[in-house]
Scaffold this active site. Structure first.
Site, PDB file in Angstrom:
ATOM      1  CB  SER A  84      57.457  15.867 -84.265  1.00 26.34           C
ATOM      2  OG  SER A  84      57.920  15.878 -85.595  1.00 26.34           O
ATOM      3  CE1 TYR A 107      53.748  19.745 -85.224  1.00 23.20           C
ATOM      4  CE2 TYR A 107      55.812  19.035 -86.246  1.00 23.20           C
ATOM      5  CZ  TYR A 107      54.610  18.728 -85.641  1.00 23.20           C
ATOM      6  OH  TYR A 107      54.265  17.414 -85.435  1.00 23.20           O
TER       7      TYR A 107
HETATM    8  N1  LIG Z   1      50.822  13.281 -88.625  1.00 18.26           N
HETATM    9  C1  LIG Z   1      52.140  13.335 -88.502  1.00 18.26           C
HETATM   10  O1  LIG Z   1      52.881  13.135 -89.484  1.00 18.26           O
HETATM   11  C2  LIG Z   1      52.775  13.628 -87.178  1.00 18.26           C
HETATM   12  C3  LIG Z   1      54.159  13.534 -87.096  1.00 18.26           C
HETATM   13  C4  LIG Z   1      54.779  13.796 -85.882  1.00 18.26           C
HETATM   14  C5  LIG Z   1      54.023  14.145 -84.790  1.00 18.26           C
HETATM   15  N2  LIG Z   1      52.684  14.231 -84.903  1.00 18.26           N
HETATM   16  C6  LIG Z   1      51.937  14.636 -83.715  1.00 18.26           C
HETATM   17  O2  LIG Z   1      50.943  13.681 -83.426  1.00 18.26           O
HETATM   18  C7  LIG Z   1      49.843  14.305 -82.777  1.00 18.26           C
HETATM   19  C8  LIG Z   1      48.562  13.912 -83.475  1.00 18.26           C
HETATM   20  O3  LIG Z   1      48.614  14.422 -84.783  1.00 18.26           O
HETATM   21  P1  LIG Z   1      47.735  13.856 -85.982  1.00 18.26           P
HETATM   22  O4  LIG Z   1      48.640  13.737 -87.130  1.00 18.26           O
HETATM   23  O5  LIG Z   1      46.946  12.700 -85.547  1.00 18.26           O
HETATM   24  O6  LIG Z   1      46.839  15.138 -86.266  1.00 18.26           O
HETATM   25  P2  LIG Z   1      45.256  15.365 -86.393  1.00 18.26           P
HETATM   26  O7  LIG Z   1      44.606  14.257 -87.125  1.00 18.26           O
HETATM   27  O8  LIG Z   1      45.102  16.756 -86.889  1.00 18.26           O
HETATM   28  O9  LIG Z   1      44.802  15.282 -84.873  1.00 18.26           O
HETATM   29  C9  LIG Z   1      45.074  16.291 -83.964  1.00 18.26           C
HETATM   30  C10 LIG Z   1      44.163  16.069 -82.784  1.00 18.26           C
HETATM   31  O10 LIG Z   1      44.473  17.050 -81.802  1.00 18.26           O
HETATM   32  C11 LIG Z   1      43.259  17.618 -81.349  1.00 18.26           C
HETATM   33  N3  LIG Z   1      43.524  18.983 -80.898  1.00 18.26           N
HETATM   34  C12 LIG Z   1      44.197  19.960 -81.550  1.00 18.26           C
HETATM   35  N4  LIG Z   1      44.244  21.077 -80.810  1.00 18.26           N
HETATM   36  C13 LIG Z   1      43.583  20.776 -79.650  1.00 18.26           C
HETATM   37  C14 LIG Z   1      43.269  21.506 -78.485  1.00 18.26           C
HETATM   38  N5  LIG Z   1      43.651  22.775 -78.332  1.00 18.26           N
HETATM   39  N6  LIG Z   1      42.590  20.879 -77.496  1.00 18.26           N
HETATM   40  C15 LIG Z   1      42.207  19.601 -77.618  1.00 18.26           C
HETATM   41  N7  LIG Z   1      42.451  18.859 -78.700  1.00 18.26           N
HETATM   42  C16 LIG Z   1      43.129  19.445 -79.704  1.00 18.26           C
HETATM   43  C17 LIG Z   1      42.325  17.556 -82.553  1.00 18.26           C
HETATM   44  O11 LIG Z   1      40.976  17.498 -82.145  1.00 18.26           O
HETATM   45  P3  LIG Z   1      39.906  18.685 -82.207  1.00 18.26           P
HETATM   46  O12 LIG Z   1      40.104  19.397 -83.496  1.00 18.26           O
HETATM   47  O13 LIG Z   1      38.613  17.967 -82.065  1.00 18.26           O
HETATM   48  O14 LIG Z   1      40.238  19.493 -81.013  1.00 18.26           O
HETATM   49  C18 LIG Z   1      42.693  16.211 -83.127  1.00 18.26           C
HETATM   50  O15 LIG Z   1      41.992  15.181 -82.464  1.00 18.26           O
HETATM   51  C19 LIG Z   1      50.142  15.809 -82.804  1.00 18.26           C
HETATM   52  O16 LIG Z   1      50.696  16.203 -81.575  1.00 18.26           O
HETATM   53  C20 LIG Z   1      51.176  15.940 -83.896  1.00 18.26           C
HETATM   54  O17 LIG Z   1      52.016  17.056 -83.739  1.00 18.26           O
HETATM   55  C21 LIG Z   1      52.025  13.992 -86.060  1.00 18.26           C
END
Ligand SMILES: NC(=O)c1ccc[n+]([C@@H]2O[C@H](COP(=O)([O-])OP(=O)(O)OC[C@H]3O[C@@H](n4cnc5c(N)ncnc54)[C@H](OP(=O)(O)O)[C@@H]3O)[C@@H](O)[C@H]2O)c1
Length: 258
Positions: A139, A152
């Site tokens: 991130s 985080y």
């Molecule tokens: N959105 C942002 O602004 C942002 C910014 C920087 C970085 N990121 C990073 O990008 C990645 C994706 O985030 P997103 O924004 O797309 O969030 P999201 O829509 O909440 O997706 C998170 C995904 O991770 C899975 N997950 C969470 N814990 C898990 C576990 N213990 N085992 C297996 N799967 C797990 C969830 O699936 P299930 O619930 O089905 O397990 C879901 O598919 C994350 O690493 C996040 O930190 C996001």
């Protein structure tokens, strides 16, 4: 080159947000994609959208012992992996500096140990590929220390270090290690945020940045530039961050006494 084609990929965190958008984009480009997450129904729905290109593998990446059986199931789906994109992650804020280690462990389990487990599981199958790639989602928040993001941000900063260390360790092999650092992306993860998110982009735009970055063989994929540039600058001149930015962001006015 801006597209990835005809490769076998494993994407974790594929049941929503960035991971889901990535799987759909990669499937459109004729790749064979194994999609993971804990929620099987969400993965089944995703598979319906491109049944010939997507296979599902439900798993909890934070479950150390469960990942052993995930490896066996992964081997049933493919004999090799060209690219792994570890998207699974979570975000929780430490309001009022509660320092609740249970919450910190939950965040580290998904964001840090989840990636370690994913690499552990994938490595023998990546070793079979002619040009293997392991990428994980950090991130931009790891560039500067954001108030409330103690758990985080630390988990993502630890991930930065871990991936850099692995990159150094595998420098005599053909494994490419990639750190992906998005800014704010509109997903279920950020839907909980109760503050302004500058330069918010869609999950589809994030997936495009990631695919293009991977296709161009970048080692670090930061986006969007209009956010990563100022954060890099402030990360370099931290006194400016603490002088001008954190006083506007912090919500703590007094220290709790109990
Ligand atoms: N959105 C942002 O602004 C942002 C910014 C920087 C970085 N990121 C990073 O990008 C990645 C994706 O985030 P997103 O924004 O797309 O969030 P999201 O829509 O909440 O997706 C998170 C995904 O991770 C899975 N997950 C969470 N814990 C898990 C576990 N213990 N085992 C297996 N799967 C797990 C969830 O699936 P299930 O619930 O089905 O397990 C879901 O598919 C994350 O690493 C996040 O930190 C996001």
């Amino acid at each position: 080159m801006t597209e990835i084609r005809n490769r076998t990929l494993w994407v974790t965190g594929a049941s929503s947000g960035i991971g889901r958008a990535l799987v759909l984009r990669l499937a459109e480009h004729n790749n064979f994609v194994i999609a993971s997450g804990r929620r099987r129904e969400a993965l089944e729905e995703l598979q319906q959208l491109a049944p010939t290109h997507i296979r599902i593998l439900d798993c909890d990446v934070a479950d150390d012992s469960g990942m052993a059986s995930t490896f066996e199931r992964l081997k049933d789906l493919t004999d090799h992996l060209d690219t792994v994109i570890a998207c699974a992650g979570t975000c929780e804020y430490d309001d009022d500096l509660q320092l609740d280690t249970t919450m910190y462990r939950r965040v580290f389990d998904a964001n840090f140990f989840g990636v370690v487990n994913t690499l552990h599981c994938a490595l023998p199958l990546l070793a079979v590929s002619a040009s293997p790639v392991f990428a994980a989602l950090g991130s931009l928040s790891s560039l500067v220390p954001f108030p409330r993001a103690e758990a985080y941000g630390s988990s993502k900063a630890a991930l930065d270090y871990f991936l850099a260390s692995v990159r150094g360790d595998v420098c005599h092999t053909n494994l490419k290690v990639v750190l992906i650092r998005p800014g704010f992306v509109d997903t279920p993860l950020t839907a909980q945020n109760d503050f302004d998110m500058p330069f918010l982009i869609s999950a589809e735009q994030a997936a495009e940045y990631i695919e293009v970055g991977l296709a161009r063989r970048k080692s670090i994929i930061d986006f969007p530039l209009r956010l990563s540039l100022p954060l890099r600058f402030l990360g370099f001149f931290r006194f400016l961050w603490f002088r001008f930015c954190t006083p506007k962001i912090s919500r703590i006015r007094t220290l709790r006494k109990s």
